[in-house]
Design a protein around this motif. Structure first.
Motif, short mmCIF file in Angstrom:
data_model
loop_
_atom_site.label_atom_id
_atom_site.label_comp_id
_atom_site.label_asym_id
_atom_site.label_seq_id
_atom_site.Cartn_x
_atom_site.Cartn_y
_atom_site.Cartn_z
N PHE A 278 0.83 -1.21 0.00
CA PHE A 278 0.00 0.00 0.00
C PHE A 278 0.86 1.26 0.00
O PHE A 278 0.61 2.20 -0.76
CB PHE A 278 -0.91 -0.01 1.22
CG PHE A 278 -1.63 1.30 1.45
CD1 PHE A 278 -2.71 1.66 0.65
CD2 PHE A 278 -1.21 2.18 2.44
CE1 PHE A 278 -3.38 2.86 0.85
CE2 PHE A 278 -1.85 3.38 2.64
CZ PHE A 278 -2.94 3.73 1.85
N LEU A 279 1.89 1.28 0.83
CA LEU A 279 2.77 2.44 0.88
C LEU A 279 3.49 2.65 -0.44
O LEU A 279 3.66 3.79 -0.89
CB LEU A 279 3.79 2.27 2.02
CG LEU A 279 3.22 2.30 3.44
CD1 LEU A 279 4.31 1.98 4.46
CD2 LEU A 279 2.60 3.66 3.75
N ALA A 280 3.90 1.56 -1.08
CA ALA A 280 4.57 1.67 -2.38
C ALA A 280 3.62 2.24 -3.43
O ALA A 280 4.03 3.04 -4.28
CB ALA A 280 5.08 0.30 -2.81
N ASP A 281 2.35 1.85 -3.35
CA ASP A 281 1.36 2.36 -4.31
C ASP A 281 1.16 3.86 -4.20
O ASP A 281 0.81 4.52 -5.19
CB ASP A 281 0.01 1.65 -4.11
CG ASP A 281 0.04 0.19 -4.55
OD1 ASP A 281 0.96 -0.17 -5.31
OD2 ASP A 281 -0.84 -0.58 -4.11
N ILE A 282 1.34 4.42 -3.00
CA ILE A 282 1.17 5.87 -2.83
C ILE A 282 2.51 6.60 -2.83
O ILE A 282 2.60 7.77 -2.46
CB ILE A 282 0.40 6.19 -1.53
CG1 ILE A 282 1.14 5.69 -0.29
CG2 ILE A 282 -1.01 5.60 -1.59
CD1 ILE A 282 0.49 6.12 1.02
N GLY A 283 3.57 5.89 -3.24
CA GLY A 283 4.87 6.53 -3.42
C GLY A 283 5.76 6.56 -2.19
O GLY A 283 6.78 7.25 -2.19
N VAL A 284 5.40 5.82 -1.15
CA VAL A 284 6.23 5.78 0.06
C VAL A 284 6.99 4.46 0.05
O VAL A 284 6.41 3.39 0.21
CB VAL A 284 5.38 5.88 1.35
CG1 VAL A 284 6.27 5.79 2.59
CG2 VAL A 284 4.58 7.18 1.34
N ASN A 285 8.31 4.54 -0.15
CA ASN A 285 9.10 3.32 -0.28
C ASN A 285 10.46 3.50 0.40
O ASN A 285 11.50 3.41 -0.22
CB ASN A 285 9.29 2.97 -1.76
CG ASN A 285 9.84 1.57 -1.95
OD1 ASN A 285 9.75 0.74 -1.05
ND2 ASN A 285 10.41 1.32 -3.12
N PHE A 286 10.40 3.76 1.72
CA PHE A 286 11.61 4.03 2.48
C PHE A 286 12.16 2.81 3.21
O PHE A 286 13.22 2.88 3.80
CB PHE A 286 11.34 5.12 3.53
CG PHE A 286 11.02 6.46 2.95
CD1 PHE A 286 12.00 7.21 2.33
CD2 PHE A 286 9.74 6.96 3.02
CE1 PHE A 286 11.70 8.45 1.79
CE2 PHE A 286 9.43 8.20 2.49
CZ PHE A 286 10.42 8.95 1.87
N PHE A 287 11.43 1.70 3.19
CA PHE A 287 11.75 0.63 4.13
C PHE A 287 12.66 -0.46 3.58
O PHE A 287 13.13 -1.30 4.32
CB PHE A 287 10.45 0.00 4.65
CG PHE A 287 9.62 0.95 5.45
CD1 PHE A 287 9.98 1.27 6.75
CD2 PHE A 287 8.50 1.55 4.92
CE1 PHE A 287 9.22 2.16 7.49
CE2 PHE A 287 7.73 2.43 5.65
CZ PHE A 287 8.09 2.74 6.95
N GLY A 288 12.91 -0.46 2.27
CA GLY A 288 13.80 -1.46 1.71
C GLY A 288 13.17 -2.84 1.72
O GLY A 288 11.97 -3.02 1.90
N GLU A 289 14.02 -3.87 1.53
CA GLU A 289 13.53 -5.23 1.39
C GLU A 289 13.78 -6.08 2.63
O GLU A 289 13.33 -7.22 2.69
CB GLU A 289 14.19 -5.89 0.18
CG GLU A 289 13.87 -5.18 -1.14
CD GLU A 289 14.54 -5.84 -2.33
OE1 GLU A 289 15.28 -6.82 -2.11
OE2 GLU A 289 14.32 -5.38 -3.46
N ASN A 290 14.50 -5.57 3.60
CA ASN A 290 14.79 -6.34 4.80
C ASN A 290 13.57 -6.34 5.70
O ASN A 290 13.15 -5.29 6.19
CB ASN A 290 15.99 -5.72 5.53
CG ASN A 290 16.43 -6.55 6.73
OD1 ASN A 290 15.66 -7.32 7.29
ND2 ASN A 290 17.68 -6.37 7.14
N PRO A 291 12.95 -7.50 5.98
CA PRO A 291 11.72 -7.51 6.78
C PRO A 291 11.95 -7.04 8.22
O PRO A 291 11.03 -6.51 8.84
CB PRO A 291 11.28 -8.98 6.74
CG PRO A 291 12.51 -9.76 6.42
CD PRO A 291 13.32 -8.86 5.52
#
Length: 484
Positions: A278-291
């Protein structure tokens, strides 16, 4: 005392709050990452990390703070007593923060010495900056409702700093260092030093000191200390401050270990993936791929967002019921949502996140009240003695804050060591290759549940003996305004 208008503009409240935003970029980093930095990035053993944090922290608490408080109360410049200290220390504090989180290539003994020197320098400059900053809230206005409002502005800013540090900082560190956390944390701290320095200078420019001692008022340090010892509300607030920051440092410094070692990573990934999508869909992508870093960030984000909600409601409750009663009730309920972490399994991700959110809300109600109550204690002292010593009262509270921070941070690594936690230095391999024993995993669980609940519950008990209730607040404010 002489005062001008007690009404503060929004510009001045925002300007003042930026000082706490800047200071908390440092302070929240110390609470959240210092123990983890020393054991898992810098490479100290748990006992050595505990010794550095405890010894330096207690020297800072009982040495630096009283000295700075006495000096600040006796500072007289055209800018006031406390504002000059903010200006003088803005740049050195940023530089010290960067040095303290740097990783020079020394041998082990050199690493320990470097940690002691840089942490000492950082805490000295933090005291010289933040203690006068805190005391400034006691002289910026003599109105208690305005202080409540100022505290709300101030601690919303604190929450923004906490939000950045606890939500985004770990993923940004990993990204900035391309997986090398030592490189990443130095890059992040460089930018935080620059931003923090600018904010402190804005605080200096936009604020004014209005509660000014009359020229005939004078007192010795001995008289100031004597006033403090006889001030029962001050004694209680000092103890409460110490215990609160023991808990904050203990649980705040343990969460990263909790996510690294206790929480089930597949269950965490399954839970957070829809949120990340959901965050990626609204342009928020700060968290990277590490769970782990993504889950850690989202976990903290939920708590902080609801802390901010609690902060915004705090003034309304405090004005109606009084600071003491609101503080006591909210602190007790928030403690219950720490204790329940003991019951959660590694796969109880939803319950873990919900408990953090509810804890955040109720603890948020208390956050502005502590510092407003300290300012009230300064008024109470003046009310009783006809002498005002704002900075030394705040310096005593900073003793509790720094002492609590030092004890709580040291307890994290000390307790982990007692539970058999394996450090980078001990294993002599990458932290990613280490499998912690079951005892260490239990230790991380205890450090976010049972152990940090104890100091909070002690504080709740102490508040039954704190005498400045709603009625006394009104009496003190009225009497001091008449005298001034």
């Amino acid at each position: 005392m002489e005062t001008n208008s007690h009404k503060l503009s929004v510009k001045e409240k925002i300007g003042y709050s930026l000082g706490d935003l800047a200071a908390n970029l440092v302070f929240q980093t110390l609470i959240t990452y210092l123990a983890y930095f020393y054991t898992d990035i810098y490479g100290l053993e748990t006992d050595d990390a505990s010794a550095v944090m405890l010894s330096v922290g207690l020297v800072a608490a009982f040495g630096f703070n009283p000295i700075i408080g006495a000096l600040a109360d006796r500072t007289n410049t055209r800018w006031g007593k406390f504002r000059p200290w903010i200006f003088w220390t803005a740049i050195p504090l940023g530089a010290a923060a960067l040095l303290a989180f740097s990783t020079p290539d020394f041998d082990y003994k050199g690493k320990v010495i470097y940690a002691v020197v840089t942490y000492t320098l950082l805490l000295l400059l933090y005291a010289a900056n933040n203690l006068p900053y805190s005391a400034l809230s006691g002289v910026i206005t003599g109105s208690m409702p305005e202080r409540n409002s100022l505290s709300s502005y101030r601690f919303v800013a604190v929450m923004f700093a906490q939000f950045f540090v606890q939500v985004f900082m770990l993923p940004i560190i990993e990204a900035a260092g391309n997986g090398d956390k030592a490189v990443g944390i130095e890059a992040v701290m460089t930018w935080l030093a620059i931003i923090g320095t600018v904010m402190l200078l804005i605080t200096f420019i936009t604020t004014r000191e209005r509660v000014v001692p009359t020229p005939e008022q004078s007192s010795t340090i001995k008289e100031d200390l004597s006033d403090l010892i006889r001030n029962k509300p001050w004694v209680i607030i000092l103890i409460i401050t110490t215990f609160i920051f023991i808990t904050l440092a203990m649980k705040g410094g343990s969460y990263v270990y909790y996510f690294e070692n206790y929480i089930d990573k597949p269950a965490l990934t399954e839970f957070i993936q829809p949120i990340l999508n959901f965050l990626a869909d609204i342009g928020v992508n700060f968290f990277g791929e590490n769970p782990v870093s993504a889950g850690f960030g989202l976990f903290n984000a939920g708590g902080i967002i609801f802390m901010i909600v609690g902060i915004t409601l705090s003034k309304r409750f405090a004005d109606k019921y009084g600071k003491r009663d609101v503080f006591k009730s909210a602190l007790f309920v928030s403690t219950l949502f720490i204790l329940v972490f003991y019951l959660f399994s590694p796969t109880s991700i939803l319950l873990i996140f919900m408990s953090q959110i509810l804890h955040g809300f109720f603890y948020g109600l208390t956050i502005p009240l502590l510092w407003a109550m300290i300012a009230d204690v300064a008024d109470y002292s003046e009310w009783k003695t006809n002498r005002r010593a704002t900075a030394i009262i705040f310096s005593a509270m900073m003793v509790g804050l720094k002492g609590g921070l030092s004890i709580g941070s040291a307890l994290v690594t000390f307790i982990l060591g007692r539970y058999g936690y394996v450090t980078k230095e001990a294993a002599n391999v990458s932290m990613n290759e280490i499998v912690q024993p079951e005892s260490a995993i239990l230790g991380t669980k205890m450090l976010v549940s049972v152990y940090p609940s104890i100091p909070f519950l002690i504080c709740v008990g102490l508040l039954f003996f704190y005498e400045i209730n709603k009625k006394m607040e009104v009496d003190i404010e009225r009497d001091l305004l008449q005298r001034r």
